[in-house]
Scaffold this motif. Sequence first.
Motif, PDB file in Angstrom:
ATOM      1  N   SER A   1       1.001  -1.568  -0.092  1.00 28.41           N
ATOM      2  CA  SER A   1       0.211   0.128  -0.071  1.00 28.41           C
ATOM      3  C   SER A   1       0.873   1.466  -0.058  1.00 28.41           C
ATOM      4  O   SER A   1       2.069   0.922   0.981  1.00 28.41           O
ATOM      5  CB  SER A   1      -0.595   0.141   1.059  1.00 28.41           C
ATOM      6  OG  SER A   1      -0.610   0.126   2.512  1.00 28.41           O
ATOM      7  N   PRO A   2       0.334   2.467  -0.561  1.00 22.87           N
ATOM      8  CA  PRO A   2       1.106   3.308  -0.661  1.00 22.87           C
ATOM      9  C   PRO A   2       1.223   4.109   0.791  1.00 22.87           C
ATOM     10  O   PRO A   2       0.713   3.733   1.328  1.00 22.87           O
ATOM     11  CB  PRO A   2       0.767   4.715  -1.817  1.00 22.87           C
ATOM     12  CG  PRO A   2      -0.657   4.023  -2.016  1.00 22.87           C
ATOM     13  CD  PRO A   2      -0.589   2.401  -1.494  1.00 22.87           C
ATOM     14  N   PHE A   3       2.437   5.249   0.880  1.00 22.36           N
ATOM     15  CA  PHE A   3       2.368   5.814   2.029  1.00 22.36           C
ATOM     16  C   PHE A   3       1.685   6.830   2.107  1.00 22.36           C
ATOM     17  O   PHE A   3       1.074   7.754   0.554  1.00 22.36           O
ATOM     18  CB  PHE A   3       3.720   6.675   2.213  1.00 22.36           C
ATOM     19  CG  PHE A   3       4.662   6.894   3.299  1.00 22.36           C
ATOM     20  CD1 PHE A   3       4.625   6.893   4.709  1.00 22.36           C
ATOM     21  CD2 PHE A   3       4.352   8.705   2.769  1.00 22.36           C
ATOM     22  CE1 PHE A   3       4.467   7.979   5.444  1.00 22.36           C
ATOM     23  CE2 PHE A   3       4.484   9.599   3.682  1.00 22.36           C
ATOM     24  CZ  PHE A   3       4.182   9.512   4.818  1.00 22.36           C
ATOM     25  N   LYS A   4       0.720   6.920   3.220  1.00 24.21           N
ATOM     26  CA  LYS A   4       0.123   7.785   2.439  1.00 24.21           C
ATOM     27  C   LYS A   4       0.659   9.383   3.708  1.00 24.21           C
ATOM     28  O   LYS A   4       1.069   9.442   4.691  1.00 24.21           O
ATOM     29  CB  LYS A   4      -1.674   7.794   3.214  1.00 24.21           C
ATOM     30  CG  LYS A   4      -1.920   7.012   2.643  1.00 24.21           C
ATOM     31  CD  LYS A   4      -3.568   6.135   2.315  1.00 24.21           C
ATOM     32  CE  LYS A   4      -3.680   5.625   3.973  1.00 24.21           C
ATOM     33  NZ  LYS A   4      -2.314   4.388   4.010  1.00 24.21           N
ATOM     34  N   LEU A   5      -0.091  10.690   3.472  1.00 23.77           N
ATOM     35  CA  LEU A   5       0.259  12.283   4.226  1.00 23.77           C
ATOM     36  C   LEU A   5      -0.116  11.475   5.420  1.00 23.77           C
ATOM     37  O   LEU A   5       0.924  12.368   6.403  1.00 23.77           O
ATOM     38  CB  LEU A   5      -0.816  13.577   3.302  1.00 23.77           C
ATOM     39  CG  LEU A   5      -0.309  14.562   4.220  1.00 23.77           C
ATOM     40  CD1 LEU A   5       1.509  15.497   3.519  1.00 23.77           C
ATOM     41  CD2 LEU A   5      -0.712  15.545   3.106  1.00 23.77           C
ATOM     42  N   GLU A   6      -1.504  11.318   5.644  1.00 23.07           N
ATOM     43  CA  GLU A   6      -1.676  11.027   6.815  1.00 23.07           C
ATOM     44  C   GLU A   6      -0.973  10.499   7.960  1.00 23.07           C
ATOM     45  O   GLU A   6      -1.091  10.008   8.941  1.00 23.07           O
ATOM     46  CB  GLU A   6      -3.520  10.985   6.915  1.00 23.07           C
ATOM     47  CG  GLU A   6      -4.100   9.552   6.095  1.00 23.07           C
ATOM     48  CD  GLU A   6      -4.191  10.139   5.160  1.00 23.07           C
ATOM     49  OE1 GLU A   6      -3.587  10.948   4.464  1.00 23.07           O
ATOM     50  OE2 GLU A   6      -5.153   9.254   4.265  1.00 23.07           O
ATOM     51  N   ASP A   7       0.021   9.431   7.650  1.00 22.92           N
ATOM     52  CA  ASP A   7       0.595   8.747   7.737  1.00 22.92           C
ATOM     53  C   ASP A   7       1.656   9.018   8.612  1.00 22.92           C
ATOM     54  O   ASP A   7       2.339   8.520  10.108  1.00 22.92           O
ATOM     55  CB  ASP A   7       0.670   7.669   7.344  1.00 22.92           C
ATOM     56  CG  ASP A   7       0.195   6.625   6.762  1.00 22.92           C
ATOM     57  OD1 ASP A   7      -1.212   6.699   7.039  1.00 22.92           O
ATOM     58  OD2 ASP A   7       0.519   6.433   5.061  1.00 22.92           O
ATOM     59  N   LEU A   8       2.114  10.492   8.433  1.00 21.85           N
ATOM     60  CA  LEU A   8       3.152  10.915   8.791  1.00 21.85           C
ATOM     61  C   LEU A   8       2.958  11.640  10.468  1.00 21.85           C
ATOM     62  O   LEU A   8       3.715  10.874  10.657  1.00 21.85           O
ATOM     63  CB  LEU A   8       3.438  12.700   8.348  1.00 21.85           C
ATOM     64  CG  LEU A   8       4.328  12.714   6.495  1.00 21.85           C
ATOM     65  CD1 LEU A   8       3.926  14.172   5.965  1.00 21.85           C
ATOM     66  CD2 LEU A   8       5.516  11.952   7.002  1.00 21.85           C
TER      67      LEU A   8
END
Length: 525
Positions: A376-383
């Motif tokens: 799964s791609p990394f998402k901005l909200e994961d930061l």
Amino acid sequence: MAITNFLYEILKISLVALTTYIVYYYYKYFTRENPLPGPFPLPFIGNTHQIFKNFAFNTGVLQSKYGDLCEYYMGSERFILLSNYDLIQKIMKPIVNGPFHNRVKDDNEGLKEIGVMNIGTVFNNDYNDWQYYRKFFTKVLMSPSFVKHSVTAINNSFSEIEQYWDKLGEDTVFEFNRWMNLYFFDIIFITTTSDPAYALLNYYNQITPNEKSPVPKGILTESDLFIKSVDAYGNSLVYFFQIPRIFRNFPGINRFTQHLKDRLNWLRITVDNIIKSKREEISKTPIDQKLKSDMLTMLLTVNTERDITERIADDLHDKPMSDKDVEANFVEAMAGGVETSSHSICFLVNYLENNPRVKKKMIEEIEHVLGKDLNSPFKLEDLTKLVYVDAVIKEVSRIHPIVTQSYKINSVPEVIGGYKWSKDTNFVLNYEVIQRSTSYWKDPETFNPDRFIDNPESKSKVFMFGGGMRMCPGRHLGMMGLKATLAMLYRKYDIELLGPCKEHLMQIRSCDELKVKLRKRKSLK
Ligand code: HEM
């Protein structure tokens, strides 16, 4: 006979000139304001021979011998080294048009020689000019479309690197520092131009024993030379700023000096060509069609009818940017973003691999935040959720910083360390020593990211991105790149270090060698 007399006269004049220079040099030295402890300087070169060795530059070590407030000379230029937090606190305050805005004096001959004074951001001493570039730079980097573009670039670049690693196989010895350098180069290049640089692809083709991947036509055919030139640009900034001209021109050393200049010239010509083709692309894009949201397009359209950002022109700055202005900003973005990020990742991996407990805890957090799907791609909200990853990055940067010190000049007389200093004193902020001081850190030599979880405020005492008005404008992009890369790397791979991490210190601390083997994590097979 006449010739002998002539030579004798020349010799006499030279000796008188030399003696006068030496007497004047030491007169200035012995009558300097606020004498501090420090190594005794030599005429012409100061302490350069003690500080610049084997093409590496290290002043930080002077603190252990001469104390928290000491001095050194580069040629006849005096530098005051500040190695404790109280001494730098005043300088780090972000005061608008404050007295510590500049890094270097207006008349720095070395920086003038390579044409980086008062253009772009890094060595711009004209406050209004700097503010304009800086506002724009920050606005571009923080704009939602640019951030989105960057998240995509990081995800794409990571998928690409994984394909090459898979093809090369688990028995391959990877020059991890090289891979990371090219990986971040591709990311920063595409975010600044929207065009691929194919740095990873070119490298894969160079080293693979298998079939080479076809190289699509890209804007940058010589990515290898471009990367070396950006590296040389970074090194030039400290080298031409600090190393006196006479030392730069010594036989042997002058070849290194010329090499840096050649690389800079090549870089400028290449960047100019990239700017020209971007201008053409913009002019060929119909007026009703949306322009791309990369940094170059935004810079080239500022204050024009195609301006795609909120206008920031004011009475002082209502003209479009010239090619020369844009060239400076573009090179600074490349130099500011690529090396810092790639060396940081190498030191992070080195610390994590030598601290299995920390690594385990970090992987647990990554698995929890990124979920079970490994692709799964990394998402901005994961930061924001990667709190421990953030602490690991801060801790490596505290104990083993990339940027070990920074330079500031006072534009008016100022009191520092109980001494009154005349305007235009060179101050060197010794971050590395301050970040390892027992006065502020419990067990500073111990690698312990939990110190930032237990005491989050202590993060502000780590100067990974500098401080004050000049704090790094690319810090959010920089942190995003590091966090996303660590997360995607460690959720999938076991890393085996094949030797020590070799490094050297010049304008930043660089990782010169980190050999690894990469295997898909056993638990995942
Ligand atoms: C991990 C990544 C990075 C690190 C560790 C880093 C570190 C730093 C540091 C320590 C400074 C000096 C601040 C001071 O003097 O107080 C700085 C300045 C700067 N950085 Fe970064 N940086 C990173 C990423 C980036 C990126 C991604 C960009 C741009 C795309 C960038 C562009 C700049 C520029 C233009 C300056 C000069 C700012 C000025 O003088 O106003 N940096 N950086």
